[in-house]
Write a protein that holds these residues in place. Structure first.
Motif, PDB file in Angstrom:
ATOM      1  N   UNK A 502      30.823   9.101 -48.658  1.00 28.65           N
ATOM      2  CA  UNK A 502      29.427   9.063 -48.229  1.00 28.65           C
ATOM      3  C   UNK A 502      29.055   7.607 -47.989  1.00 28.65           C
ATOM      4  N   UNK A 503      28.836   7.245 -46.744  1.00 27.22           N
ATOM      5  CA  UNK A 503      28.567   5.852 -46.363  1.00 27.22           C
ATOM      6  C   UNK A 503      29.635   4.927 -46.943  1.00 27.22           C
ATOM      7  N   UNK A 504      30.883   5.377 -46.855  1.00 25.71           N
ATOM      8  CA  UNK A 504      32.068   4.641 -47.288  1.00 25.71           C
ATOM      9  C   UNK A 504      32.185   4.534 -48.819  1.00 25.71           C
ATOM     10  N   UNK A 505      31.415   5.321 -49.544  1.00 28.46           N
ATOM     11  CA  UNK A 505      31.500   5.363 -51.003  1.00 28.46           C
ATOM     12  C   UNK A 505      32.081   6.701 -51.452  1.00 28.46           C
ATOM     13  N   UNK A 506      32.778   6.718 -52.587  1.00 27.37           N
ATOM     14  CA  UNK A 506      33.411   7.959 -53.062  1.00 27.37           C
ATOM     15  C   UNK A 506      32.384   9.040 -53.386  1.00 27.37           C
ATOM     16  N   UNK A 507      32.845  10.267 -53.263  1.00 27.14           N
ATOM     17  CA  UNK A 507      32.057  11.438 -53.649  1.00 27.14           C
ATOM     18  C   UNK A 507      32.770  12.121 -54.803  1.00 27.14           C
ATOM     19  N   UNK A 508      32.003  12.465 -55.840  1.00 26.27           N
ATOM     20  CA  UNK A 508      32.559  13.206 -56.967  1.00 26.27           C
ATOM     21  C   UNK A 508      32.267  14.680 -56.746  1.00 26.27           C
ATOM     22  N   UNK A 509      33.324  15.473 -56.646  1.00 27.11           N
ATOM     23  CA  UNK A 509      33.229  16.889 -56.297  1.00 27.11           C
ATOM     24  C   UNK A 509      33.200  17.732 -57.572  1.00 27.11           C
ATOM     25  N   UNK A 510      32.110  18.494 -57.761  1.00 27.50           N
ATOM     26  CA  UNK A 510      31.959  19.374 -58.914  1.00 27.50           C
ATOM     27  C   UNK A 510      32.244  20.834 -58.566  1.00 27.50           C
ATOM     28  N   UNK A 511      32.943  21.080 -57.457  1.00 21.22           N
ATOM     29  CA  UNK A 511      33.340  22.435 -57.103  1.00 21.22           C
ATOM     30  C   UNK A 511      32.191  23.275 -56.619  1.00 21.22           C
ATOM     31  N   UNK A 512      32.322  24.582 -56.807  1.00 25.81           N
ATOM     32  CA  UNK A 512      31.297  25.501 -56.331  1.00 25.81           C
ATOM     33  C   UNK A 512      30.718  26.279 -57.510  1.00 25.81           C
ATOM     34  N   UNK A 513      31.100  27.542 -57.644  1.00 27.54           N
ATOM     35  CA  UNK A 513      30.584  28.367 -58.730  1.00 27.54           C
ATOM     36  C   UNK A 513      31.738  29.130 -59.370  1.00 27.54           C
ATOM     37  N   UNK A 514      31.435  29.813 -60.446  1.00 28.17           N
ATOM     38  CA  UNK A 514      32.432  30.657 -61.101  1.00 28.17           C
ATOM     39  C   UNK A 514      33.616  29.860 -61.593  1.00 28.17           C
ATOM     40  N   UNK A 515      34.799  30.351 -61.253  1.00 28.94           N
ATOM     41  CA  UNK A 515      36.025  29.714 -61.738  1.00 28.94           C
ATOM     42  C   UNK A 515      36.215  28.317 -61.175  1.00 28.94           C
ATOM     43  N   UNK A 516      35.543  28.018 -60.061  1.00 31.21           N
ATOM     44  CA  UNK A 516      35.686  26.703 -59.438  1.00 31.21           C
ATOM     45  C   UNK A 516      34.612  25.718 -59.894  1.00 31.21           C
ATOM     46  N   UNK A 517      33.681  26.142 -60.726  1.00 34.05           N
ATOM     47  CA  UNK A 517      32.611  25.251 -61.185  1.00 34.05           C
ATOM     48  C   UNK A 517      33.181  24.171 -62.100  1.00 34.05           C
ATOM     49  N   UNK A 518      32.773  22.942 -61.853  1.00 41.61           N
ATOM     50  CA  UNK A 518      33.220  21.805 -62.650  1.00 41.61           C
ATOM     51  C   UNK A 518      32.002  21.168 -63.319  1.00 41.61           C
ATOM     52  N   UNK A 519      32.190  20.590 -64.498  1.00 47.63           N
ATOM     53  CA  UNK A 519      31.069  19.932 -65.170  1.00 47.63           C
ATOM     54  C   UNK A 519      31.603  18.910 -66.162  1.00 47.63           C
ATOM     55  N   UNK A 520      30.719  18.034 -66.615  1.00 51.18           N
ATOM     56  CA  UNK A 520      31.058  17.045 -67.641  1.00 51.18           C
ATOM     57  C   UNK A 520      30.023  17.140 -68.754  1.00 51.18           C
ATOM     58  N   UNK A 521      30.416  16.728 -69.946  1.00 48.14           N
ATOM     59  CA  UNK A 521      29.616  16.977 -71.147  1.00 48.14           C
ATOM     60  C   UNK A 521      28.874  15.717 -71.560  1.00 48.14           C
ATOM     61  N   UNK A 522      27.597  15.874 -71.856  1.00 44.56           N
ATOM     62  CA  UNK A 522      26.793  14.768 -72.354  1.00 44.56           C
ATOM     63  C   UNK A 522      27.255  14.423 -73.776  1.00 44.56           C
ATOM     64  N   UNK A 523      27.283  13.149 -74.151  1.00 44.40           N
ATOM     65  CA  UNK A 523      27.680  12.793 -75.521  1.00 44.40           C
ATOM     66  C   UNK A 523      26.764  13.449 -76.546  1.00 44.40           C
ATOM     67  N   UNK A 524      27.298  13.803 -77.687  1.00 40.17           N
ATOM     68  CA  UNK A 524      26.534  14.478 -78.730  1.00 40.17           C
ATOM     69  C   UNK A 524      25.319  13.640 -79.135  1.00 40.17           C
TER      70      UNK A 524
END
Length: 550
Positions: A502-524
């Protein structure tokens, strides 16, 4: 009770040592009956004693380090632990990992053979927990009950067990998953309430619990309980984690002997001895870290040191407590302690501890060019034997990272500032910035950096995630200075860097939904300091380029 055996051989050996002016090296200067060390040259074998185990090889034979021949063996290939001298280390020292399923090693005592007589004695082990589960990890008999060390199932405390009554020989604190530990107990039959009960000291990372009543039966002295086993027992379960050093002593150790032994283990494996409440002592009993002098700086204690009589030469070290820790070593840092070619002189120790505050640049500091904030964490050093130049390293990631050295705990622009950003070294795949300095006795130090912020807005910034800097599928590093790093340990749910930009910068792909859904966890407990905090969230949403949160 001392065994009165091989008197002639012992006397001859003592005379020979006296003639040559030599002294046997023993852990902390305390002589064990048997001693198993993963770092002892030529002691861990992938076969029956001829082929030294290589990294990630299974262990068939672990030789007793003093040459007694009382070696630990495992003839069944599927029940062998795994040795490592590079890929999985404990404070840069080799490890032996047990799978928590069926791995164990055993010395099987022949007719008339006793490691110790078991009327009294001590058992110690240093390692780390992987999965929390009830298990036995070092003791006599296949059950490790006569006596032995266990992880107690209901509360994960260290359990020293002699066969009953009940399960009462517990440590005060619990073991936790991922925790590095030193664990041990000494006992004396007949020293409890009456002649049928034993007295014992149970120690977890140097915090000791005493038993002297009717909590523990005397240790079983039958000939059927002479075998010694580590890694798994036959009734309580298999241990999951590392056992990197195991020792058995003939007697119940005194408080001074425990101080010296547990100092040796704490420095070698990066654990904090007695939560900083006890002095660290060398093999001569001299204090090399004073709990009183360094009160308030007793967190995450670690050190380097050489004690020839105490069998210690730790050349680089960090605390193995959770979180990022400062790395300090002699000369050029290496991937392992053995690989560090720059040594110390006998009697030299450099030990440090911190104030327990955040190891991120979140405290504003003025008057230092190119620097805006320092770490809240401050360290203090005790230098014994005039340790000279050392390399102080911190993981790369901060702009203009610098080391600040001070004569007191008040850090300001008048203190000595040494830039680190131009110096880089890669240790086991991780890039560090470093400074080569001398840390004097009683000196304080911390780190500082230039903390950038989105559009110059720093006030109350909690999280700043940037796609072009600090992202891996397992961790997205926070650039706010608050160490609110987002993580994902499940490979199937990890986001990834997209092929597009995006404008020559990386894009982080979090997938779509269901089995392809990606996520990251907030620190406790984060990123906010309290529930209900007002906030503003700014994002660029394609598939998320950068994500500042204020």
């Amino acid at each position: 009770m001392k065994r009165n055996v091989q008197v002639v051989a012992v006397a001859l050996a003592s005379a020979m040592l006296a003639c040559f002016g030599a002294r046997a090296q023993t852990p902390g200067g305390v002589a064990p009956a048997v001693w198993y060390r993963a770092d002892a040259p030529g002691s861990v074998f992938s076969d029956a004693g001829s082929t030294a185990a290589s990294d990630n090889a299974t262990v068939q034979q672990w030789n007793e380090a003093q040459g007694s021949g009382r070696n630990l063996l495992q003839s069944t290939a599927s029940a062998r632990p795994v040795f490592s001298n590079s890929s999985s280390l404990a404070n840069f020292n080799p490890t032996v990992t047990f799978d928590g399923s069926n791995d164990f090693l055993q010395f099987t005592a022949g007719t008339g053979v006793n490691l110790i007589d078991r009327t009294n004695g001590s058992i110690y082990a240093a390692g780390s927990m992987k999965a929390l589960k009830q298990s036995g990890f070092a003791g006599f008999h296949a059950s490790m009950d006569y006596p032995g060390l266990h992880v107690f199932g209901s509360n994960n405390k260290l359990l020293f067990f002699t066969g009953g009554p009940g399960y009462q020989g517990l440590s005060g604190a619990s073991l936790t998953a991922g925790m590095f530990f030193t664990a041990g107990s000494g006992w004396q039959n007949g020293a409890g309430t009456n002649a049928s009960y034993a007295a014992a000291t149970v120690s977890l990372n140097g915090t000791r619990t005493e038993y002297s009543g009717s909590e523990l039966y005397n240790a079983n002295l039958s000939t059927g309980a002479r075998d010694f086993r580590i890694g798994a027992d036959n009734n309580y379960g298999a241990f999951s984690g590392q056992l990197n050093e195991v020792m058995v002593f003939e007697d119940k150790l005194t408080a001074d002997q425990m101080d010296r032994l547990e100092t040796y283990l704490a420095i070698k494996y990066g654990t904090t001895y007695a939560n900083g409440a006890r002095d660290y002592k060398n093999s001569a009993g001299n204090v090399v870290w004073s709990a009183t002098t360094n009160a308030g700086l007793q967190n995450n204690i670690a050190g380097i040191g050489r004690d020839d009589n105490g069998a210690l030469h730790q050349k680089q070290s960090w605390s193995t407590n959770p979180g990022r820790q400062v790395l300090i070593g002699t000369g050029a840092l290496a991937g392992s302690n053995a690989g560090n070619a720059a040594g110390l002189n006998n009697g030299q120790f450099l030990i440090w501890g911190d104030n327990g505050l955040a190891k991120t640049p979140n405290v504003a500091i003025a008057g230092i060019g190119g620097i805006s904030h320092r770490f809240a964490a401050i360290w203090k050093v005790q230098n014994s034997g005039n340790v000279g130049t050392v390399r102080v390293a911190w993981e790369k990631g901060f702009l203009n990272l610098s080391l600040i050295q001070s004569a007191d705990a008040s850090i300001d622009a008048s203190d000595v500032v040494t830039g680190m950003a131009a110096n880089e070294v890669t240790i086991n795949g991780v890039v560090y910035n470093y400074a080569d300095v001398t840390l004097g006795n009683g000196q304080y130090f911390t780190f500082a950096a230039k903390v950038a912020s989105p559009g110059g807005v720093f006030t109350d910034l909690r999280v700043w995630l940037k796609s072009e800097n600090g992202f891996t599928p397992a961790e997205w590093r926070d650039h706010s200075g608050n160490a609110n790093h987002y993580t994902q340990g499940n490979a199937n749910r990890q986001p990834f860097t997209a092929a597009a930009s995006y404008n020559f910068n990386p894009i982080i792909d979090f997938g779509t939904t269901g089995a392809d859904a990606r996520f990251m966890v907030v620190p406790a407990g984060k990123p906010y300091s309290a529930n209900g905090t007002n906030s503003s969230v700014f994002t660029i949403n394609l598939q998320s380029r950068e994500l500042p949160l204020v």
